[in-house]
Design an enzyme around this catalytic site. Structure first.
Site, PDB file in Angstrom:
ATOM      1  N   SER A  87      74.348 -29.576  38.722  1.00  0.00           N
ATOM      2  CA  SER A  87      72.892 -29.397  38.644  1.00  0.00           C
ATOM      3  C   SER A  87      72.236 -30.056  39.845  1.00  0.00           C
ATOM      4  CB  SER A  87      72.384 -29.991  37.324  1.00  0.00           C
ATOM      5  OG  SER A  87      71.057 -29.623  37.093  1.00  0.00           O
ATOM      6  N   ASN A  88      70.971 -30.375  39.746  1.00  0.00           N
ATOM      7  CA  ASN A  88      70.244 -31.038  40.842  1.00  0.00           C
ATOM      8  C   ASN A  88      69.150 -31.916  40.229  1.00  0.00           C
ATOM      9  OD1 ASN A  88      67.628 -29.507  40.670  1.00  0.00           O
ATOM     10  ND2 ASN A  88      69.069 -27.812  40.908  1.00  0.00           N
TER      11      ASN A  88
END
Ligand code: CTP
Length: 212
Positions: free
Chosen positions: A25-26
């Site tokens: 993810s981020n």
């Protein structure tokens, strides 16, 4: 009764699962997208917010479509796109996902040295290819270098009306911060710097500029 204009906003990150306990993810917090959705409501739009996993309070009076993966976000966006007059694609979509999503937790002794990845669809580019004359499509560009050049390339390539450049390498701005510094570029060659502001004020300024 006059029909309300419709605004579609995406916010937050996506998660691309490796197995039931691990994902890629981020650090997107969703704050900018939620601020835009609130501002659209304040301005009388009927709002659809499609949100990746975030830790933000629900917005009173707004139904939020919760998604996790880029593919789920794509479906939700495509479903709501046709009726939208204004589309603000603020989500930080993962560009890739693991080829295999294991059903069971991979034991650490069996965890691979490398993970094979495959590209996700570019949701914004797909919306750009379907855009009708009545629709205004706005994207974001998260850049650490050559910001203006890269943002302008994305504006053109994805057939956008506006792109908001977000220089995420600068301190205190962008991902997870309450503040941001945005420069807007239009398909007609306008450049408008919005300066360093909190995300609520930025959302307000973005609407002012885009609707002018
Ligand atoms: N975007 C999207 N679908 C993707 C990737 C990005 O819809 N699979 C959208 C983002 O929501 C954003 C815009 O495209 O509005 C630009 O995203 P960004 O991450 O800055 O750029 P990318 O197109 O992913 O290109 P690169 O990673 O090479 O900078």
């Amino acid at each position: 009764m006059v029909k309300k204009l419709n605004c579609l906003v995406s916010a937050g990150p996506t998660r691309e699962w490796i197995d039931p306990v691990r994902f890629i993810s981020n650090p997107s917090s969703g704050k900018m997208g939620y601020a835009l959705a609130k501002e659209a409501m304040r301005r009388g739009y009927e709002v659809n917010l499609v949100s990746g996993p975030v830790n933000l309070k629900a917005i009173d009076g707004l139904f939020i479509t919760q998604v996790e993966t880029a593919e789920e976000m794509r479906h939700a966006m495509l479903e709501k796109f046709e009726q939208a007059d204004l589309i603000l694609m603020c989500a930080a979509v993962s560009d890739h996902r693991p080829v295999v999503r294991s059903k069971h937790k991979t034991k650490k002794t069996e965890f691979p040295q490398s993970i094979e990845m495959i590209a996700n669809e570019d949701i914004l580019a797909e919306l750009g290819s379907k855009k009708e004359k009545f629709q205004t499509l706005v994207g974001f560009a998260a850049e650490t270098e050559n910001g203006e050049e890269n943002a302008k390339k994305k504006l053109k390539k994805k057939n956008l009306d506006w792109i908001a450049l977000n220089e995420i390498s600068k301190k205190m701005i962008g991902f997870n911060s309450d503040f941001n510094e945005i420069t807007l570029f239009s398909s007609h060659g306008k450049t408008i710097k919005l300066g360093f502001l909190n995300k609520e004020k930025l959302a307000n300024r973005m609407f002012e500029v885009i609707l002018e």
